[in-house]
Design a protein around this motif. Structure first.
Motif, PDB file in Angstrom:
ATOM      1  N   ARG A 171       0.845  -1.198   0.000  1.00  0.00           N
ATOM      2  CA  ARG A 171       0.000   0.000   0.000  1.00  0.00           C
ATOM      3  C   ARG A 171       0.877   1.243   0.000  1.00  0.00           C
ATOM      4  O   ARG A 171       0.610   2.214   0.715  1.00  0.00           O
ATOM      5  CB  ARG A 171      -0.954   0.014   1.209  1.00  0.00           C
ATOM      6  CG  ARG A 171      -1.702  -1.266   1.464  1.00  0.00           C
ATOM      7  CD  ARG A 171      -2.330  -1.858   0.246  1.00  0.00           C
ATOM      8  NE  ARG A 171      -3.576  -1.213  -0.195  1.00  0.00           N
ATOM      9  CZ  ARG A 171      -4.019  -1.263  -1.443  1.00  0.00           C
ATOM     10  NH1 ARG A 171      -3.312  -1.867  -2.381  1.00  0.00           N
ATOM     11  NH2 ARG A 171      -5.144  -0.701  -1.765  1.00  0.00           N
ATOM     12  N   LYS A 172       1.936   1.200  -0.767  1.00  0.00           N
ATOM     13  CA  LYS A 172       2.853   2.336  -0.855  1.00  0.00           C
ATOM     14  C   LYS A 172       3.235   2.547  -2.317  1.00  0.00           C
ATOM     15  O   LYS A 172       3.321   1.587  -3.078  1.00  0.00           O
ATOM     16  CB  LYS A 172       4.145   2.036  -0.070  1.00  0.00           C
ATOM     17  CG  LYS A 172       4.116   2.442   1.388  1.00  0.00           C
ATOM     18  CD  LYS A 172       5.471   2.183   2.008  1.00  0.00           C
ATOM     19  CE  LYS A 172       6.532   3.132   1.471  1.00  0.00           C
ATOM     20  NZ  LYS A 172       7.876   2.750   1.904  1.00  0.00           N
TER      21      LYS A 172
ATOM     22  N   ASN B 210       2.315  -0.909   4.724  1.00  0.00           N
ATOM     23  CA  ASN B 210       1.201  -1.556   5.410  1.00  0.00           C
ATOM     24  C   ASN B 210       0.992  -2.894   4.711  1.00  0.00           C
ATOM     25  O   ASN B 210       0.066  -3.081   3.943  1.00  0.00           O
ATOM     26  CB  ASN B 210      -0.026  -0.640   5.285  1.00  0.00           C
ATOM     27  CG  ASN B 210      -1.206  -1.195   6.022  1.00  0.00           C
ATOM     28  OD1 ASN B 210      -1.063  -2.079   6.847  1.00  0.00           O
ATOM     29  ND2 ASN B 210      -2.382  -0.679   5.701  1.00  0.00           N
TER      30      ASN B 210
ATOM     31  N   TYR C  17      -0.727   5.055  -3.983  1.00  0.00           N
ATOM     32  CA  TYR C  17      -1.235   4.305  -2.830  1.00  0.00           C
ATOM     33  C   TYR C  17      -1.036   5.145  -1.579  1.00  0.00           C
ATOM     34  O   TYR C  17      -0.041   5.858  -1.454  1.00  0.00           O
ATOM     35  CB  TYR C  17      -0.494   2.970  -2.679  1.00  0.00           C
ATOM     36  CG  TYR C  17      -0.828   1.988  -3.768  1.00  0.00           C
ATOM     37  CD1 TYR C  17      -2.070   1.361  -3.814  1.00  0.00           C
ATOM     38  CD2 TYR C  17       0.103   1.696  -4.766  1.00  0.00           C
ATOM     39  CE1 TYR C  17      -2.378   0.473  -4.828  1.00  0.00           C
ATOM     40  CE2 TYR C  17      -0.209   0.815  -5.778  1.00  0.00           C
ATOM     41  CZ  TYR C  17      -1.446   0.199  -5.808  1.00  0.00           C
ATOM     42  OH  TYR C  17      -1.755  -0.675  -6.809  1.00  0.00           O
ATOM     43  N   SER C  18      -1.997   5.063  -0.650  1.00  0.00           N
ATOM     44  CA  SER C  18      -1.926   5.789   0.623  1.00  0.00           C
ATOM     45  C   SER C  18      -1.607   7.265   0.391  1.00  0.00           C
ATOM     46  O   SER C  18      -0.728   7.837   1.009  1.00  0.00           O
ATOM     47  CB  SER C  18      -0.864   5.176   1.547  1.00  0.00           C
ATOM     48  OG  SER C  18      -1.114   3.808   1.725  1.00  0.00           O
ATOM     49  N   LYS C  19      -2.332   7.850  -0.547  1.00  0.00           N
ATOM     50  CA  LYS C  19      -2.100   9.258  -0.839  1.00  0.00           C
ATOM     51  C   LYS C  19      -3.295  10.067  -0.356  1.00  0.00           C
ATOM     52  O   LYS C  19      -4.439   9.645  -0.538  1.00  0.00           O
ATOM     53  CB  LYS C  19      -1.925   9.441  -2.351  1.00  0.00           C
ATOM     54  CG  LYS C  19      -1.495  10.850  -2.737  1.00  0.00           C
ATOM     55  CD  LYS C  19      -1.511  11.030  -4.249  1.00  0.00           C
ATOM     56  CE  LYS C  19      -0.999  12.405  -4.611  1.00  0.00           C
ATOM     57  NZ  LYS C  19      -1.256  12.741  -5.994  1.00  0.00           N
TER      58      LYS C  19
ATOM     59  N   GLY D 236      -4.706  10.480   2.344  1.00  0.00           N
ATOM     60  CA  GLY D 236      -5.645   9.791   3.218  1.00  0.00           C
ATOM     61  C   GLY D 236      -6.462   8.707   2.530  1.00  0.00           C
ATOM     62  O   GLY D 236      -7.362   8.127   3.122  1.00  0.00           O
ATOM     63  N   ARG D 237      -6.178   8.424   1.277  1.00  0.00           N
ATOM     64  CA  ARG D 237      -6.908   7.349   0.600  1.00  0.00           C
ATOM     65  C   ARG D 237      -5.980   6.166   0.350  1.00  0.00           C
ATOM     66  O   ARG D 237      -4.812   6.339   0.046  1.00  0.00           O
ATOM     67  CB  ARG D 237      -7.474   7.859  -0.728  1.00  0.00           C
ATOM     68  CG  ARG D 237      -8.585   8.866  -0.534  1.00  0.00           C
ATOM     69  CD  ARG D 237      -9.046   9.385  -1.862  1.00  0.00           C
ATOM     70  NE  ARG D 237      -9.558   8.322  -2.715  1.00  0.00           N
ATOM     71  CZ  ARG D 237      -9.847   8.511  -3.996  1.00  0.00           C
ATOM     72  NH1 ARG D 237      -9.663   9.693  -4.561  1.00  0.00           N
ATOM     73  NH2 ARG D 237     -10.332   7.520  -4.713  1.00  0.00           N
ATOM     74  N   GLU D 238      -6.556   4.957   0.478  1.00  0.00           N
ATOM     75  CA  GLU D 238      -5.705   3.777   0.372  1.00  0.00           C
ATOM     76  C   GLU D 238      -5.156   3.623  -1.046  1.00  0.00           C
ATOM     77  O   GLU D 238      -3.988   3.305  -1.227  1.00  0.00           O
ATOM     78  CB  GLU D 238      -6.501   2.546   0.774  1.00  0.00           C
ATOM     79  CG  GLU D 238      -5.617   1.422   1.269  1.00  0.00           C
ATOM     80  CD  GLU D 238      -6.410   0.158   1.508  1.00  0.00           C
ATOM     81  OE1 GLU D 238      -7.607   0.247   1.833  1.00  0.00           O
ATOM     82  OE2 GLU D 238      -5.829  -0.930   1.341  1.00  0.00           O
TER      83      GLU D 238
END
Lengths: 246, 602
Positions: free
Chosen positions: B319-320, B386, B580-582, B584-586
């Motif tokens: 998730r990055k 994550n 990803y994870s930008k 506040g969104r997955e």
């Protein structure tokens, strides 16, 4: 997208269109030609490697000095191969004219020039057949084990070695074995390409005659066949250089 | 040609395909002579799985010989007849097994099975195209591969057996039938099969390149492409430029075998028939140059797709965003260039000029730079991620682990001075199996676990997946790690029985250990095959079209996309694949426009 005018600040690589403004087919043809370049490159580099590891290599002016109907005594170095090269280059010119006619949607012109290109290709193949036959059947006197014997040019032997004195006269000896293998191998592989090109051109001619391209609205297939034909022509220039001139 | 004609050609293709899935498809046009890239990809995968089982089985058989050189296994004689007379694998058969194991795994599984499957599946889907540039040539590509497979398999059934001169088929051994049984008809099958395979690879590669360059959807610039596509692109370029050289080499070898030419042969004496051959002036080393000019790029043809898929899977499941996207692309490019400049490091002991060798050492060691960049980028992508440990993710991390372990021994072997000692020992076997064989296999497994839902609309069973991963991961190290020690001690590869040498006697137990683990790992792969076919029909059904929460385009298609992939318009792309994870969104799919106040990645 079909009729979109391309604006000045247009970004070619941003997707939705071909970055080179060519169809996928042409792109594939270009990459195929690059690939084929490596095939021929590998052959020619192998040839160079072996040739320059040999102490002696036949002089092309001696090997290729005959001409059809000129008799056995004629000494016309490289005359026939020059004619072959000329024929192939002219067939490239007629191919250019066929492509040009295609741009103008001129079906008659495409037919005429494709036919000439096909004839040029067939003429080249005919010349090559004659040259091969001449080499394969033409026996020469050479000195083997102290005796004069007849030797023709094949993939495993040839009479094009250095000349030596024997009983007071100059006589040839067997040449390097690799000569025939590479000559027949590489010109054969090129000839096979010319043959495929002729077949492709015949198919293009038939498709033109049947109005396939006219109904499609463009003659791009002629252009793709043309790319291949010019490539085959270009390869011949290198083969000519490596086997006949150097 | 005129601009207008280009656009017409495109419009015509789009039109035709758009209506393609309305037509009734017969069994033959849907499953056999299919022109749908998704079906062709499954065909490649099926054939690849069959080959992987056969190739793995070969290794189990020759590991039996290596682990238990003095035992007999009567059942083998029942199964294999004269090739295992008295229950013992015969030397000719052993060499054929080793040769075919290499050929099959390198070309048929990890080139066709890997590139063929995933380039076909993912290029149109992730580029936003309805199909490949030329679906027809794509179909031909598979059928040439199929023909190559048939010819290769049939070589086991000729009387003199399959090719047995090693997967590299060096002349003069491979050029003269009197030298070994495997150099007779089996060798011809090998050469013809390889020629067919090269045609298949060329047709596929041209399609992959043309599709990636020409058919990306609107907004999908090259720098917004997922790394998978970049990897497939460079793989295809490598294949298109290096396979033709092998074709040249194979043609010359065929001529030497049958037409009496002397490309590779010179001053050969055949002791079996007590004759001196007339061949003169050829060079066996020339074949090695031609072979390795393909052979070295080939290992990157195998590795790059695995790298691309690992990048994609690691980023998605951490998730990055992928760390250092442009550095990843640059490294792929650097590897692609260097791949063509290092082939002679396979030839340090052929009498190569040491000064030339030094240049090849330098260029070889340079590959460590882009490789290390990639490794650090994977690790930094994982760092503080994550992480979701799906089976695909585990295999992708396993890939990174193997690539590091195997890559480090590559630095040993790349030095010509060390290579004199290590050449043709088990150290080399350990090195390339870990870094290229098993690592790419892991990339392939990662890809299968990750994209299986896209292929069949069902999941693979995860529990079986975890068992598969851990046994294979631990097993792979247990098989290949000890081989480093054997190699350092001087154990030569390819030998039928190394226990004949006193200084290698101490390895008896280790060899039994390796063979036992190999058997267990092979059995676990059968478990995977079971999982695959079971899940195809009975696996848990997909409810969410985007099961992994991915950004890339393939997950915007319906769960079981028809021919043409998207039912309506092809989606437009607005951002890169790794948001990803930008904010506040997955995850933010590529199709989502850049919001007001949001900055795009580039």
């Amino acid at each position: 997208m079909a009729q979109a005018a391309i604006p000045q600040e247009h970004k070619w690589w941003s997707g939705g269109k071909s970055p080179f403004n060519v169809s996928y087919g042409k792109l594939m043809m270009w990459y195929f030609l690059m690939s084929d370049t490596f095939t021929f490159g590998a052959f020619l580099i192998s040839y160079g490697t072996i040739r320059f590891s040999q102490e002696y290599w036949p002089n092309p002016n001696h090997v290729f000095n005959s001409f059809p109907f000129a008799g056995h005594e004629a000494n016309l170095p490289l005359a026939f191969v020059s004619l072959m090269t000329f024929i192939l280059i002219i067939s490239s010119v007629t191919m250019v004219l066929a492509v040009h006619a295609g741009h103008n949607m001129d079906k008659k012109g495409v037919q005429k020039y494709m036919l000439l290109t096909i004839l040029g290709g067939l003429a080249f193949l005919g010349c090559q057949a004659w040259e091969w036959t001449h080499l394969l059947t033409g026996a020469h006197h050479v000195l083997i084990d102290g005796q004069i014997q007849e030797l023709n040019t094949t993939v495993s032997h040839n009479p094009w070695g250095p000349q030596v004195m024997h009983n007071g006269e100059l006589v040839g000896t067997p040449g390097p074995v690799a000569f025939g293998g590479y000559f027949f191998g590489i010109t054969g592989f090129h000839g096979f390409h010319v043959f495929s090109g002729v077949v492709i051109n015949i198919i293009m001619y038939i498709m033109t005659t049947r109005d396939v391209f006219h109904n499609r609205g463009h003659y791009e297939m002629i252009e793709k066949a043309g790319l291949y034909w010019h490539f085959v022509d270009l390869v011949w220039v290198f083969v000519f250089l490596c086997f006949y001139l150097i | 040609m005129s601009h207008e004609a280009v656009m017409h050609a495109h419009a015509a293709v789009g039109h035709e395909e758009h209506h393609g899935h309305h037509h009734h498809e017969s069994f033959i046009s849907k499953y056999i002579f299919s022109q749908d890239h998704k079906m062709i990809s499954k065909q490649f995968l099926f054939t690849g799985i069959v080959w992987a089982i056969l190739g793995g089985l070969m290794s189990v058989l020759f590991r039996l010989q290596l682990g238990y050189p003095n035992e007999t296994f009567p059942i083998l004689e029942d199964l294999l007849g004269k090739w295992a007379k008295g229950g013992k694998i015969q030397p000719e058969f052993y060499y054929a097994l080793v040769t075919m194991h290499g050929t099959v795994l390198v070309f048929f599984v990890l080139t066709a099975g890997l590139s063929g499957t995933f380039s076909n599946l993912l290029i149109p889907l992730q580029c936003g195209a309805r199909d490949m540039a030329s679906p027809f040539l794509n179909m031909l590509s598979y059928w040439f591969f199929f023909a190559a497979s048939i010819v290769m398999i049939s070589s086991f059934f000729v009387e003199t057996g399959a090719a047995s001169g090693g997967w590299t088929s060096y002349p003069p051994l491979s050029a003269i039938g009197d030298f070994s049984e495997g150099s007779k008809a089996g060798m011809d099958c090998w050469l013809i099969s390889m020629a067919l395979f090269i045609v298949s690879s060329l047709l596929g590669g041209l399609n992959y390149i043309a599709t990636i360059l020409n058919m990306r959807t609107k907004g999908l610039s090259m720098t917004k492409l997922p790394l998978t596509i970049w990897a497939f692109f460079f793989t295809a370029v490598l294949g298109v430029l290096s396979f033709p050289v092998l074709l040249s080499g194979a043609i010359l070898l065929l001529f030497d075998r049958h037409l009496g030419t002397s490309f590779y042969l010179s001053d050969v004496f055949v002791s079996k028939t007590q004759t001196a051959l007339p061949n003169e002036g050829g060079s066996a080393i020339l074949y090695q140059h031609l072979f390795w000019f393909l052979g070295h790029p080939e290992v990157y043809i195998i590795l790059l797709p695995a790298m691309g898929m690992a990048s994609e899977i690691i980023s998605t499941n951490s998730r990055k965003p992928i760390f250092g996207y442009m550095a990843m692309v640059g490294s792929l490019f650097a590897i692609c260039i260097l791949a063509f400049l290092v082939w002679a490091h396979h030839m340090f002991v052929t009498g190569l000029n040491p000064f030339l060798g030094a240049a090849f050492v330098l260029l070889t060691l340079l590959i460590a730079v882009p490789s290390a960049i990639k490794v650090f980028n994977w690790l930094t992508t994982l760092w503080k991620g994550n992480i979701r440990f799906t089976p695909a993710m585990l295999f992708a991390i396993g890939f990174v682990s193997l690539f590091i372990s195997g890559g480090l021994t590559g630095i040993y072997l790349g030095n010509s001075a060390l290579d004199y000692q290590l050449h043709d020992t088990y150290f080399v076997v350990a090195h390339f199996h870990i870094v290229m064989g098993v690592a790419s296999m892991f990339g392939m497994f990662a890809g299968i676990y990750h994209w299986f839902p896209k292929m069949y609309g069902r999941y693979l069973n995860h529990t079986l997946g975890y068992i598969h991963f851990w046994v294979t991961m631990i097993g792979a190290y247990m098989i290949f790690w000890p081989m480093h020690y054997q190699g350092l001690a001087g154990a030569p590869r390819r030998y039928y029985d190394i226990s004949n040498w006193h200084f290698l006697k101490g390895f008896d137990g280790l060899n039994q250990f390796i063979s036992t683990v190999a058997l267990i790992v092979f059995a676990t792969q059968i478990l995977f095959v079971f999982n695959y076919f079971f899940s195809m029909f009975r696996g848990r059904k997909l409810k969410n079209p985007n099961p992994w929460g991915s950004n890339t385009l393939e997950w915007t298609t319906p769960i079981n996309p028809g021919h043409g992939n998207w039912p309506g318009e092809i989606p437009e792309v607005h951002r890169w694949a790794y948001d990803y994870s930008k904010d506040g969104r997955e995850f933010i799919p590529q199709t989502e426009p850049i919001g007001a106040g949001e900055s795009g990645h580039h």
